[in-house]
Design a protein around this motif. Structure first.
Motif, PDB file in Angstrom:
ATOM      1  N   UNK A   1      11.492 -30.562 -40.827  1.00 33.94           N
ATOM      2  CA  UNK A   1      12.286 -30.820 -39.631  1.00 33.94           C
ATOM      3  C   UNK A   1      12.151 -32.267 -39.187  1.00 33.94           C
ATOM      4  N   UNK A   2      10.924 -32.770 -39.136  1.00 30.05           N
ATOM      5  CA  UNK A   2      10.694 -34.158 -38.730  1.00 30.05           C
ATOM      6  C   UNK A   2      11.375 -35.127 -39.680  1.00 30.05           C
ATOM      7  N   UNK A   3      11.350 -34.817 -40.971  1.00 24.71           N
ATOM      8  CA  UNK A   3      11.978 -35.689 -41.965  1.00 24.71           C
ATOM      9  C   UNK A   3      13.485 -35.708 -41.815  1.00 24.71           C
ATOM     10  N   UNK A   4      14.089 -34.539 -41.607  1.00 20.32           N
ATOM     11  CA  UNK A   4      15.540 -34.471 -41.438  1.00 20.32           C
ATOM     12  C   UNK A   4      15.991 -35.303 -40.238  1.00 20.32           C
ATOM     13  N   UNK A   5      15.278 -35.192 -39.139  1.00 19.65           N
ATOM     14  CA  UNK A   5      15.644 -35.948 -37.937  1.00 19.65           C
ATOM     15  C   UNK A   5      15.431 -37.439 -38.154  1.00 19.65           C
ATOM     16  N   UNK A   6      14.354 -37.817 -38.829  1.00 18.16           N
ATOM     17  CA  UNK A   6      14.089 -39.236 -39.098  1.00 18.16           C
ATOM     18  C   UNK A   6      15.191 -39.846 -39.954  1.00 18.16           C
ATOM     19  N   UNK A   7      15.615 -39.143 -40.986  1.00 19.93           N
ATOM     20  CA  UNK A   7      16.689 -39.643 -41.837  1.00 19.93           C
ATOM     21  C   UNK A   7      17.989 -39.784 -41.057  1.00 19.93           C
ATOM     22  N   UNK A   8      18.245 -38.822 -40.164  1.00 16.81           N
ATOM     23  CA  UNK A   8      19.449 -38.909 -39.330  1.00 16.81           C
ATOM     24  C   UNK A   8      19.371 -40.105 -38.386  1.00 16.81           C
ATOM     25  N   UNK A   9      18.228 -40.328 -37.789  1.00 16.07           N
ATOM     26  CA  UNK A   9      18.058 -41.466 -36.895  1.00 16.07           C
ATOM     27  C   UNK A   9      18.271 -42.785 -37.632  1.00 16.07           C
ATOM     28  N   UNK A  10      17.972 -42.779 -38.944  1.00 15.38           N
ATOM     29  CA  UNK A  10      18.162 -43.984 -39.757  1.00 15.38           C
ATOM     30  C   UNK A  10      19.573 -44.095 -40.307  1.00 15.38           C
ATOM     31  N   UNK A  11      20.433 -43.078 -40.036  1.00 16.43           N
ATOM     32  CA  UNK A  11      21.835 -43.199 -40.395  1.00 16.43           C
ATOM     33  C   UNK A  11      22.366 -42.214 -41.404  1.00 16.43           C
ATOM     34  N   UNK A  12      21.570 -41.251 -41.847  1.00 21.28           N
ATOM     35  CA  UNK A  12      22.011 -40.327 -42.882  1.00 21.28           C
ATOM     36  C   UNK A  12      22.585 -39.041 -42.301  1.00 21.28           C
TER      37      UNK A  12
END
Length: 267
Positions: free
Chosen positions: A25-36
Motif C-alpha cells: 500500500x505504501x509503495x503504491x501511494x509513493x509511486x502515485x505521488x511521484x506521478x505514476x
C-alpha cells in the motif's frame, strides 16, 4: 533540471502486488505521488479500495484487481490488464509473498514448496508476462523491483521455508537482471523489521518490541515508507545505473533481531 526530478515517474504505469496494506500500500501511494498510475492487487477488495482512494487523491489513476495471487495465472494476468487499462507498462513491484515461521520438523516438503511458489514463482509469472509489454515502451526506463527479506541473507530457527524462499527470490532478482539487461532493470530489497500487520503481535508485547529495537543498530522498527522510498529510487531514473542489486533496508541489522524461542530438536 534538478536531481530531485530523477525521482519522479510522470506518466508511467506500475503494478504493485500485495497492495492492500503494509509495504504494498505504501509503495503504491509513493509511486502515485511521484506521478505514476497504478494497478493494485491483493485478495481483499475492501483494503484495495482504501489504497485506491489514496492513489486517486494524488491525481493519478488506480485500477483495483482483487485476486488470489498464489494463482500463477491470476498474477500473470495483471500485466495484460494494466496494459489494456493504461496503454503502457513500466514498473513491476513483486511484493506479494510471506510464509509463517515453523519449526524444522513441522516444515513439510509441501509447505516448503508452497513458500517457494508464493514468494518466487509469483514474481516470475508476473514478470515473464510483463516483459513483452514493457518492451513496447520506447524510453528505456522500465524496471522490476522484488521484495525479499533480511531472512534471505541471515539464519535463525523457524525460518527454513520463509528464509529459503526469500533467498531464492533474491538470487532470482540477480539472474533476471542478467537476462533482461539492458532494456529492463531488475533489483530487490532485503527488508528488515517493518511495522506492518505482520508485526502487530510484537507491538503489543513490550519485551519483544524492546528486544527487536535494541538489536537493531538504528534503534527502531522500520516504517512502510522506508521501503516505499527505496522502491521509488530503484524504479525511477534515480536508479538508472543500478541492476541486479539487493538494497538492504533493515536498520543496519546483521543478524536476526527477534528470537522465536524454537526449542532444540530432541530424540
Amino acid at each position: 533540471m534538478s536531481i530531485l526530478d530523477n525521482f519522479a515517474v510522470p506518466g508511467q504505469v506500475a503494478i504493485v502486488t500485495g497492495a492492500g496494506r503494509g509495504l504494498g500500500a505504501a509503495t503504491a501511494v509513493a509511486l502515485a505521488e511521484a506521478g505514476a498510475d497504478v494497478l493494485i492487487s491483493a485478495r481483499t477488495a475492501e483494503q484495495l479500495e482504501v489504497v485506491a482512494e489514496q492513489v486517486r487523491a494524488t491525481g493519478r489513476r488506480a485500477v483495483v484487481v482483487p485476486a488470489d495471487l498464489s494463482d500463477l495465472d491470476a498474477v500473470a494476468g495483471l500485466a495484460q490488464t494494466a496494459f489494456d487499462e493504461f496503454g503502457r507498462l513500466d514498473t513491476i513491484v513483486n511484493n506479494v509473498g510471506g510464509t509463517f515461521p515453523r519449526a524444522f520438523m513441522d516444515t513439510s516438503p509441501r509447505f516448503l514448496t508452497e513458500a517457494f511458489n508464493f514468494n518466487v514463482a509469483t514474481a516470475h509469472a508476473l514478470t515473464r508476462a510483463a516483459v513483452p509489454l514493457m518492451l513496447k515502451s520506447p524510453d528505456g526506463q522500465q524496471s522490476v523491483v522484488t521484495i525479499s527479506s533480511m531472512m534471505g541473507r541471515t539464519a535463525d530457527r523457524g525460518y527454513v521455508a520463509y528464509g529459503t524462499a526469500k533467498a531464492a527470490l533474491a538470487h532470482w532478482t540477480r539472474l533476471a537482471a542478467a537476462d533482461l539487461a539492458p532494456r529492463i532493470r531488475v533489483n530487490g530489497i532485503y527488508v528488515g523489521s517493518i511495522m506492518t500487520s505482520a508485526l502487530e503481535f510484537v507491538a503489543g508485547q513490550p519485551e519483544m518490541m524492546n528486544q527487536m529495537e535494541t538489536r537493531t543498530p538504528l534503534g527502531r522498527v522500520g516504517d512502510p515508507d522506508d521501503i516505499a522510498a527505496a522502491v521509488l529510487y530503484l524504479a525511477s531514473a534515480a536508479g538508472k545505473y543500478v541492476t541486479g542489486k539487493l538494497v538492504e533496508v533493515d536498520g543496519g541489522i546483521q543478524e536476526p533481531n527477534l528470537s522465536l524461542g524454537m526449542p532444540d530438536v530432541v530424540g
